[in-house]
Motif scaffolding. Structure first.
Motif, short mmCIF file in Angstrom:
data_model
loop_
_atom_site.label_atom_id
_atom_site.label_comp_id
_atom_site.label_asym_id
_atom_site.label_seq_id
_atom_site.Cartn_x
_atom_site.Cartn_y
_atom_site.Cartn_z
N ILE A 154 0.84 -1.18 0.00
CA ILE A 154 0.00 0.00 0.00
C ILE A 154 0.88 1.24 0.00
N GLY A 155 0.30 2.35 -0.33
CA GLY A 155 1.03 3.61 -0.37
C GLY A 155 0.29 4.61 -1.22
N ALA A 156 0.52 5.87 -0.96
CA ALA A 156 -0.15 6.92 -1.73
C ALA A 156 0.32 6.90 -3.17
N ASN A 157 -0.42 7.58 -4.05
CA ASN A 157 0.01 7.71 -5.44
C ASN A 157 1.40 8.32 -5.48
N GLY A 158 2.27 7.73 -6.29
CA GLY A 158 3.63 8.22 -6.39
C GLY A 158 4.58 7.61 -5.37
N ALA A 159 4.09 6.65 -4.59
CA ALA A 159 4.94 6.03 -3.56
C ALA A 159 5.97 5.08 -4.15
N GLY A 160 5.75 4.63 -5.39
CA GLY A 160 6.71 3.74 -6.04
C GLY A 160 6.21 2.34 -6.29
N LYS A 161 4.94 2.08 -6.04
CA LYS A 161 4.41 0.72 -6.17
C LYS A 161 4.49 0.21 -7.61
N THR A 162 3.94 0.99 -8.54
CA THR A 162 3.93 0.57 -9.94
C THR A 162 5.35 0.53 -10.50
N THR A 163 6.16 1.51 -10.13
CA THR A 163 7.54 1.54 -10.61
C THR A 163 8.30 0.30 -10.14
N MET A 164 8.06 -0.11 -8.90
CA MET A 164 8.71 -1.30 -8.39
C MET A 164 8.32 -2.53 -9.22
N MET A 165 7.03 -2.66 -9.57
CA MET A 165 6.58 -3.78 -10.38
C MET A 165 7.17 -3.71 -11.78
N ASP A 166 7.32 -2.49 -12.31
CA ASP A 166 7.96 -2.32 -13.62
C ASP A 166 9.39 -2.84 -13.59
N VAL A 167 10.09 -2.60 -12.50
CA VAL A 167 11.48 -3.06 -12.38
C VAL A 167 11.52 -4.58 -12.26
N ILE A 168 10.64 -5.15 -11.44
CA ILE A 168 10.62 -6.61 -11.25
C ILE A 168 10.35 -7.34 -12.55
N THR A 169 9.46 -6.79 -13.38
CA THR A 169 9.07 -7.47 -14.62
C THR A 169 9.92 -7.08 -15.82
N GLY A 170 10.94 -6.25 -15.62
CA GLY A 170 11.85 -5.93 -16.71
C GLY A 170 11.40 -4.81 -17.61
N LYS A 171 10.31 -4.16 -17.26
CA LYS A 171 9.82 -3.06 -18.09
C LYS A 171 10.71 -1.83 -17.94
N THR A 172 11.29 -1.66 -16.75
CA THR A 172 12.13 -0.51 -16.46
C THR A 172 13.41 -0.97 -15.78
#
Length: 281
Positions: free
Chosen positions: A70-88
């Protein structure tokens, strides 16, 4: 049936993927979870135009766990998933699947092959195809020209589709067009499509957004049932839903882990109350 059709049918049986093509399939990766941890995110940093999206992020998820983020918008949740899946790609840090697979050295396709599946917030199903067809198209199989030409579902594959239909509560809708499903049912179908590839780790982004209370309850049951055989990471803003499924909750803030523990521990954490749950505490 004509002679040509009979010969064609026989050829399909001979060239069925489960009979002749398995040796062409990549070997199932062996994920080393001897330390009980399946995901290691260590010291990860990522900036976009001066904005620190991830800031020395450290996260460890146990094999078979159901973890809520959990975390507010911009906390890094989606970015973290992007890194795990190789998107970023991050600026620095390490991300390992088990203790033996460095995810930062692999493409998105290779990471999916390792057994990491991701479900985005908006369901992406083939609406002009039936529920059954959607699951069939998601089978983890050889997509080469010759295997595809002679493709015919094996009893094992049919059994797997039937099993997933039961898991996602869409057995009665198997021949319904996916476009005719409710929003919640589309979400379940997409989870089912991921399950067809038998992933070890599932990343699920806001699964209950827009659902009815009944669909939300069923989704909680579904995700809870998947834990154990699969590791499930759920990103969600609905605190009541998180409370209904969470064993461990990780709170992200400004790209770092702010707090971690049970839902009660998190909700009573002074830092969390101040930066995220203030109005609800």
């Amino acid at each position: 049936m004509s002679v040509i059709e009979t010969v064609s049918d026989q050829a399909r049986d001979v060239f069925r993927p489960d009979q002749v093509w398995p040796f062409l399939m990549p070997k199932k990766p062996e994920i080393n979870v001897s330390q009980q941890v399946i995901l290691y995110v260590e010291g990860v940093n990522l900036s976009f135009d001066g904005f620190k999206a991830l800031n020395n992020l450290n996260l460890y998820v146990n094999d078979g766990e159901l973890r809520c983020l959990i975390g507010a918008n911009g906390a890094g949740k989606t970015t973290m998933m992007d890194v795990i899946t190789g998107k970023t790609q991050p600026d620095s840090g390490t991300v390992y699947f088990g203790s033996n697979y460095n995810l930062l050295d692999r493409s998105e396709a290779e990471i999916a092959e390792l057994g990491i599946g991701r479900k985005f917030q908006k369901p992406t199903v083939f609406e002009a195809h039936s529920v059954f067809d959607n699951l069939e198209l998601s089978l983890k199989s050889n997509k080469g020209v010759i295997p595809t030409l002679f493709a015919r579902l094996s009893p094992t594959e049919i059994g797997r589709i039937e099993e997933v239909l039961e898991i996602i509560s869409l057995t009665d809708q198997r021949y319904m067009l996916a476009g005719a499903l409710s929003h919640g049912q589309k979400q379940w179908l997409e989870i089912g499509m991921l399950l067809m590839a038998q992933p070890r780790l599932l990343l699920v982004d806001e699964p209950v957004a827009g659902m009815t209370p009944q669909e939300t309850e069923r989704t909680a049951e579904l995700l809870t049932s998947l834990a154990g055989e699969h590791t499930v990471i759920v990103v969600e803003h609905d605190m009541e839903f998180v409370r209904s499924i969470a064993r461990t909750v990780t709170v992200l803030h400004q790209g770092s882990v702010l707090a971690e523990g049970t839902m009660d521990q998190v909700q009573n954490n002074r830092d969390v109350i101040e930066v995220y749950l203030g109005e609800e505490a």
